[in-house]
Design a protein around this motif. Structure first.
Motif, short mmCIF file in Angstrom:
data_model
loop_
_atom_site.label_atom_id
_atom_site.label_comp_id
_atom_site.label_asym_id
_atom_site.label_seq_id
_atom_site.Cartn_x
_atom_site.Cartn_y
_atom_site.Cartn_z
N VAL A 13 0.84 -1.19 0.00
CA VAL A 13 0.00 0.00 0.00
C VAL A 13 0.88 1.25 0.00
N ASP A 14 0.68 2.11 -1.00
CA ASP A 14 1.41 3.38 -1.07
C ASP A 14 0.66 4.50 -0.35
N ALA A 15 -0.64 4.56 -0.60
CA ALA A 15 -1.46 5.65 -0.07
C ALA A 15 -2.76 5.09 0.49
N VAL A 16 -3.29 5.76 1.50
CA VAL A 16 -4.52 5.32 2.15
C VAL A 16 -5.63 6.33 1.90
N TYR A 17 -6.77 5.82 1.48
CA TYR A 17 -7.98 6.64 1.36
C TYR A 17 -8.82 6.42 2.61
N ILE A 18 -9.16 7.50 3.30
CA ILE A 18 -9.90 7.41 4.56
C ILE A 18 -11.34 7.86 4.34
N GLY A 19 -12.27 6.90 4.45
CA GLY A 19 -13.69 7.19 4.23
C GLY A 19 -14.54 6.94 5.46
N THR A 20 -13.94 7.08 6.65
CA THR A 20 -14.65 6.86 7.90
C THR A 20 -15.44 8.11 8.30
N PRO A 21 -16.30 8.04 9.32
CA PRO A 21 -17.02 9.23 9.79
C PRO A 21 -16.07 10.33 10.25
N HIS A 22 -16.56 11.58 10.22
CA HIS A 22 -15.73 12.76 10.48
C HIS A 22 -14.91 12.66 11.76
N THR A 23 -15.55 12.21 12.83
CA THR A 23 -14.88 12.22 14.13
C THR A 23 -13.78 11.18 14.25
N PHE A 24 -13.65 10.32 13.25
CA PHE A 24 -12.58 9.32 13.25
C PHE A 24 -11.44 9.67 12.30
N HIS A 25 -11.62 10.74 11.53
CA HIS A 25 -10.61 11.10 10.53
C HIS A 25 -9.23 11.31 11.14
N HIS A 26 -9.19 12.06 12.22
CA HIS A 26 -7.90 12.39 12.83
C HIS A 26 -7.15 11.14 13.27
N ALA A 27 -7.83 10.29 14.02
CA ALA A 27 -7.17 9.08 14.53
C ALA A 27 -6.73 8.16 13.40
N ASN A 28 -7.58 8.00 12.39
CA ASN A 28 -7.26 7.11 11.27
C ASN A 28 -6.11 7.66 10.43
N ALA A 29 -6.18 8.95 10.12
CA ALA A 29 -5.12 9.57 9.31
C ALA A 29 -3.80 9.58 10.08
N LYS A 30 -3.86 9.83 11.37
CA LYS A 30 -2.65 9.84 12.19
C LYS A 30 -1.98 8.47 12.18
N ALA A 31 -2.78 7.43 12.35
CA ALA A 31 -2.23 6.07 12.35
C ALA A 31 -1.60 5.73 11.00
N ALA A 32 -2.25 6.15 9.92
CA ALA A 32 -1.71 5.87 8.58
C ALA A 32 -0.39 6.60 8.37
N LEU A 33 -0.34 7.88 8.75
CA LEU A 33 0.89 8.65 8.59
C LEU A 33 2.02 8.08 9.43
#
Length: 387
Positions: A98-118
């Motif tokens: 996986v090179d890049a992650v697309y995050i399609g979760t609910p708004h309040t989960f964006h930060h945690a999900n994007a942070k973990a991916a980064l």
């Protein structure tokens, strides 16, 4: 040789489905120089992720945009070959393919999900609104810069043909100076008919009209006013706002706010989840010589009309003129933003010039200001920074 970006998709709801389907569209339909591959899908269970993959691979029914045979090119060219189904998001982030992650979760989960991916070393395309608040976004930007990773908010509308065409018209000088504008994303979601768990109703998912719908009137204000060469204000602020509370769950039913660009123009922006939008104009830009009306819907308009002023008003343009700009020859138009991500990563860029992080910060602050000045249950909600 064509550059192919390998995607990991997390969450398997409607928005992720639309994004994934558009990765199957032949790049030649939009004259793209990049291609895409789905390497992994993450959900709350392996079964759910596999069901998502199976539908992309074999479902003969129309896609989200009503097109039959939408996946033919992608299947023939290996868009889904070897895609893995995972029962957690962390497994997607850890996948070396996986090179890049697309995050399609609910708004309040964006930060945690994007942070973990980064933190796992992945480039990130995160659905809008980018995060719940500006503090969360700033933490993501800091991590991305430290790790030299690409990060972008998925404001797909910015990359549609009509967005460029509208900007070209406004910058041409044909309509004279811009005086003001309004943009409105109203859509009757009939919240009373929806369960408490619905994303538009549930505060835990960032429910209400502001966060879900607010990025769309905001994007037209940013394109028409903020990026206009006559604008010299790099930090436009909300000068007035109002929120109508949806009493059942305490989120906002509707929000209105006014943004001012000093010495240039103002924008009145509206969201409403209880009323239908006006079909002929989701945005109106008032200029010296005529007005421009952008047809509904604000997320994917395909027509704008130059409207002369009333006969007793000044204005050099006397004939109404309608311009059509189809979003795409196939698919829904989400592939434009995917192409932008691929090009940027191919070229070693950590952010998009078309969708820069500084502009995401501006619109995120608007949403913060409106929410904190309102009376909803989300008014004082704390960010997840540091978690």
């Amino acid at each position: 040789m064509t550059f192919t970006l390998r995607w990991g998709i997390i969450a398997t709801g409607g928005i992720s489905t639309k994004f994934a389907e558009d990765l199957f569209i032949d790049p030649a339909t939009r004259e793209s120089d990049v291609a895409h591959k789905i390497a992994a899908v993450g959900s709350r269970s392996v079964a759910s992720a596999q069901k998502f993959i199976d539908r992309l691979q074999s479902n003969p029914s129309p896609n989200q945009w009503g097109e039959v045979g939408w996946n033919a090119w992608g299947l023939e060219h290996g868009v889904l070959d070897g895609a893995k189904a995972y029962g957690s998001y962390d497994e997607v982030f850890a996948d070396a393919n996986v090179d890049a992650v697309y995050i399609g979760t609910p708004h309040t989960f964006h930060h945690a999900n994007a942070k973990a991916a980064l933190l796992a070393g992945k480039h990130v395309l995160c659905e809008k609104p980018f995060t719940f608040d500006l503090e969360e976004l700033d933490e993501l930007i800091k991590i991305a810069k430290e790790k030299n990773l690409f990060l972008m908010e998925a404001v797909w509308t910015r990359f549609h043909p009509i967005a460029y065409a509208l900007q070209d018209l406004l910058k041409s000088g044909r309509l004279g100076k811009i005086k003001r504008m309004s943009a409105d994303f109203s859509m009757n979601f009939e919240p009373d008919t929806r369960p408490d768990s619905n994303r538009m109703v549930d505060p835990e998912q960032g429910g209400g009209s502001l966060l879900d719908q607010g990025p769309y009137p905001s994007v037209w204000a940013m394109l028409a006013l903020h990026q206009h060469p006559d604008n010299t204000d790099s930090d436009p602020r909300v000068v007035a706002s109002y929120q109508k509370v949806y009493e059942r769950s305490g989120v906002d039913a509707a929000s209105t706010w006014v943004v001012s660009w000093k010495d240039f123009a103002d924008a009145t922006l509206v969201t409403d989840m209880t009323a239908s939008g006006f079909n002929d104009a989701c945005a109106v830009i008032t200029c010296e010589e005529a007005d421009v009306a952008l047809a509904y819907p604000p997320w994917r308009p395909e027509r704008f009309t130059i409207v002369p002023h009333a006969s007793f008003e000044p204005g050099s343009i006397k004939e109404r003129e309608t311009n059509e700009f189809p979003a795409t020859k196939a698919g829904g138009g989400m592939h434009y933003e995917a192409d932008e991500v691929a090009r940027c990563i191919r070229d070693g860029k950590t952010e998009s010039e078309r969708m820069p992080l500084a502009e995401s910060r501006i619109t995120q602050r608007w949403l913060d200001d409106v929410r904190k000045a309102g009376g909803t249950v989300l008014k004082d909600r704390k960010s997840t920074v540091g978690q």
